[in-house]
Design a protein around this motif. Sequence first.
Motif, short mmCIF file in Angstrom:
data_model
loop_
_atom_site.label_atom_id
_atom_site.label_comp_id
_atom_site.label_asym_id
_atom_site.label_seq_id
_atom_site.Cartn_x
_atom_site.Cartn_y
_atom_site.Cartn_z
N THR A 1 9.45 -6.74 10.48
CA THR A 1 10.25 -5.52 10.52
C THR A 1 10.54 -5.15 11.98
O THR A 1 9.63 -5.15 12.82
CB THR A 1 9.49 -4.37 9.84
N THR B 1 5.13 -1.56 2.69
CA THR B 1 5.85 -1.97 3.88
C THR B 1 6.69 -3.22 3.56
O THR B 1 6.47 -3.88 2.54
CB THR B 1 4.89 -2.30 5.03
N TYR B 2 7.59 -3.53 4.47
CA TYR B 2 8.42 -4.72 4.29
C TYR B 2 7.55 -5.97 4.21
O TYR B 2 7.74 -6.82 3.32
CB TYR B 2 9.41 -4.84 5.46
N ASP C 1 14.09 4.06 4.22
CA ASP C 1 12.81 4.65 4.60
C ASP C 1 13.08 6.06 5.12
O ASP C 1 13.40 6.25 6.30
CB ASP C 1 12.14 3.78 5.66
N GLY D 1 8.18 3.13 8.50
CA GLY D 1 8.04 1.75 8.04
C GLY D 1 7.27 1.65 6.75
O GLY D 1 6.99 0.54 6.27
N ARG D 2 6.94 2.80 6.19
CA ARG D 2 6.22 2.85 4.92
C ARG D 2 7.14 3.47 3.86
O ARG D 2 7.47 4.64 3.94
CB ARG D 2 4.95 3.68 5.06
N LYS E 1 14.66 -0.41 6.50
CA LYS E 1 14.95 0.56 7.56
C LYS E 1 15.80 1.71 7.03
O LYS E 1 15.52 2.89 7.28
CB LYS E 1 15.71 -0.14 8.69
#
Length: 493
Positions: A492, A464-465, A421, A426-427, A418
């Motif tokens: 996430t 992503t996570y 980023d 979220g990427r 978070k």
Amino acid sequence: MNGKMHSETGTFSSDGMRAEILNPFVHKLELENTYEKIRTAIFTVILLPFRVVVILYLIVTAWFLACIGLYGLSEADLRKEPMKGWRRSLKPLICFIGKMSYLAGGMAITIRGRQASRKEAPILVVAPHSSFLDSCIVYATRMSSVIVRKESMDNYVGKLINYTQPVYVWRDDPNSRQNTIKEIIERATSKEDWPQILIFPEGTCTNRSCLITFKPGGFYPGVPVQPVTIRYPNARDTVTWTWEGPGALKLLWLTLTQVHSSCEIEFLPVYYPSEEERRDPKLYARNVRDVMAKALGVPVLDYTYDDCRMIARAKQLGIPSAPAIREVSELRAQLGLERSNLEMHLVAQGLAGKSRWLTRDEFAQRLGVPPNVHLHRLYDIFQQSSNGLVYFPDYLLAAAFLSLQHAPATQLLAKAFKLYDSSGTGRVSMANFEELASRCLGLPQEEAHHVFRQCDLDDKRYVTYDEFIDFAEKKTEFSFLFASDSHHKPKTQ
């Protein structure tokens, strides 16, 4: 403590408030100039081999005598009753050989004061604990019984330690703490002539800048104790072994290549507890610590072994300012940030579209606290030398670590995704991933770059996570992320 006391890493004022919070778990040691490097190199060639050979010879001799003394005795026998007769008469010889091994390494041990008898003080309380070389206290106290983890006995030195008839701590036993205290009480109050019990109540090594919290285990019997201090008054400190600093081999090498070094052991007067102290082992421990701190001329600090573990965990994860994480925790408490939950709210919101580099005033405004001395110190800890500013994601990650330190590391990693980023989608891009990987996984840039490429096999140029967690679950090098994770990976938020 009255007046002012100073140390290399912080100060105490007359009212007991810290002007700068000490960090007792950091020790820095480097050869500073060419002369020292050349001298160390020469002594490594001409002095070190000779000393190592002599020390090994003496240690093997002491070990051989211990084997003779332990012959025919089981572990149960050692715990049942104190040694008697010829077995006990070997102890002075082993102690003499032990002291000679230190002298062979160039370290002279000076003893001040008088060691009390077991009748006067069944327990010896030793501090500060700062080095594996503190084991010289065993020889100086005529092989007093130490407290030791049972699993550490399965090695070469185990015979020598067993000869002290130690009190064992069983790490795998859930009742280990209670059983250890019970055995300490039985030994200390026994009518039999057991060796004195030798305790390092700090429970871990520090840099001797202060005395940290004493564990109360050795004070439960409520018997008189004799405080014993250890000093190393050398021009160069090559013995201090802390959580952040040189490793054992480097310290041993640098110590053995010194022409001469010293260790001073001082037996202080026996401390007789009051009735209140007998009823309250923690009070007893604090008061003995105060006496020893006064004798040493150092402040006291309420750090504990758990703080060491927290710092080590922060270092493992690469958390920004990990060595000062205990100080960060204390400053946050003084500023009321632990109660407000504002930081976790800021983490949940993310920082997309918001300024990440903050001045001192902006830092105070973002946290909603007045710019007082505690805020200034917190800012200084995270301030970047390159531009004099604080990178706010770094601070928020450290705050998240403190809030989630007992949670699975995957929860903290989710917060890191978070914070770092920059797009808020979220990427995480490669640049952002390298940033978070260095601060939450302890990865160097090149390795983080390689991990990103392995996660982004489709060449999307982002991760992503959840994609990273799917990858990490298959890699043993990331097993520490899931060590205490009893649930499935968090999604996430």
